[in-house]
Design an enzyme around this catalytic site. Structure first.
Site, PDB file in Angstrom:
ATOM      1  N   GLY A   1      -9.433  -1.633  -7.135  1.00  0.00           N
ATOM      2  CA  GLY A   1      -9.749  -2.788  -6.303  1.00  0.00           C
ATOM      3  C   GLY A   1     -10.998  -2.575  -5.473  1.00  0.00           C
ATOM      4  O   GLY A   1     -11.096  -3.067  -4.344  1.00  0.00           O
TER       5      GLY A   1
ATOM      6  N   GLY B   1     -11.186  -2.484  -0.436  1.00  0.00           N
ATOM      7  CA  GLY B   1     -11.543  -1.475  -1.426  1.00  0.00           C
ATOM      8  C   GLY B   1     -12.966  -0.998  -1.273  1.00  0.00           C
ATOM      9  O   GLY B   1     -13.250   0.204  -1.360  1.00  0.00           O
TER      10      GLY B   1
ATOM     11  N   TYR C   1       5.622 -11.428  -2.310  1.00  0.00           N
ATOM     12  CA  TYR C   1       4.605 -10.474  -1.855  1.00  0.00           C
ATOM     13  C   TYR C   1       5.242  -9.460  -0.902  1.00  0.00           C
ATOM     14  O   TYR C   1       5.009  -8.252  -1.020  1.00  0.00           O
ATOM     15  CB  TYR C   1       3.473 -11.232  -1.162  1.00  0.00           C
ATOM     16  CG  TYR C   1       2.397 -10.358  -0.571  1.00  0.00           C
ATOM     17  CD1 TYR C   1       1.406  -9.799  -1.378  1.00  0.00           C
ATOM     18  CD2 TYR C   1       2.344 -10.104   0.807  1.00  0.00           C
ATOM     19  CE1 TYR C   1       0.400  -9.003  -0.826  1.00  0.00           C
ATOM     20  CE2 TYR C   1       1.348  -9.319   1.350  1.00  0.00           C
ATOM     21  CZ  TYR C   1       0.376  -8.773   0.537  1.00  0.00           C
ATOM     22  OH  TYR C   1      -0.608  -7.992   1.086  1.00  0.00           O
TER      23      TYR C   1
END
Length: 241
Positions: A8, A14, A149
């Site tokens: 990522g 990231g 999530y």
């Protein structure tokens, strides 16, 4: 010279992680899926600033398990991994589709575990391996409208606590950095009033910067953190902790 894989690397967190690890002297495999041009420019900049280190671009669609073997074939030395890939869906559970559930599970948990299965030997080679998941405070506090999530982020925490015990004798540390609200593109869909309300609920009164999440990750990758494993480290400004 240590080498880290940052999954990522095209995202805000990231990229910030890559910046911090490069400053520490790490060579990097910068993973991306779609934003090739952005990562290419970023990697080119890192190569100019840190000419003694290596910086590679590696591509993988984390939803496609069939691509994993060819992805792994590009990785030689791997001393640390940061799992910073991720996304969410803002919907009530009855409105969440099965393919959305599957995508969240695949990217946040299944693919990382499949990668760790294959890379554990490399991480253990120097008895100083590092694994960090970028989780979320929702993993231990939960969030309405993001139930799935929250579930996969909670699963990351449970996995890290277990896996840290399993690989401790190999010299591998495994931890979670759990951000609260961070100023990233993932939160761009909030309107002004929602942001005002959110900031008022955070004791420090603001969203985190991606660099502050990366700093926590950087610590967990350091030699000073060699006795720190199996922990959940909230970086949330006092919110939901």
């Amino acid at each position: 010279m240590p080498y880290a894989l940052v999954m990522g690397a095209s995202g805000d967190i990231g990229q910030a992680v890559c910046e911090k690890l490069a400053e520490q002297g790490w060579s990097l495999y910068c993973h991306y899926n779609q934003q090739k041009e952005k990562v290419l420019n970023f990697v080119s900049d890192l190569q100019k600033r840190y000419p003694q280190q290596d910086f590679f671009m590696v591509s993988l669609d984390m939803l496609k398990e069939a691509e994993i073997p060819s992805f792994l074939a590009q990785l030689f030395q791997v001393d640390g991994i940061v799992f910073a890939s991720g996304f969410t869906f803002y919907e009530l559970l009855p409105e969440t589709k099965a393919d959305q559930m599957e995508a969240l599970w695949q990217v946040h948990l299944k693919t990382p575990l499949l990668l760790l299965q294959e890379l554990q030997g490399k991480l253990a080679k120097n008895s100083n391996g590092r694994v960090v998941f970028i989780g979320s405070v929702y993993g231990h506090r939960g969030s309405s409208m993001e139930t799935v999530y929250s579930a996969v982020k909670g699963a990351q925490e449970a996995f890290v606590k277990a896996y840290a015990k399993e690989v401790a004798t190999l010299g591998i540390t495994v931890n979670v950095v759990a951000p609260g609200a961070v100023q990233t593109r993932m939160n761009d869909n909030w309107d002004l009033q929602e942001l005002v309300d959110l900031k008022s609920a955070i004791p420090l009164g603001r969203l985190a910067k991606p660099s502050e999440i990366a700093a926590a990750c950087s610590y967990l990758f350091s030699q000073e953190a060699s006795y720190t494993t199996g922990i959940i480290l909230p970086v949330a400004g006092g919110w939901m902790t």
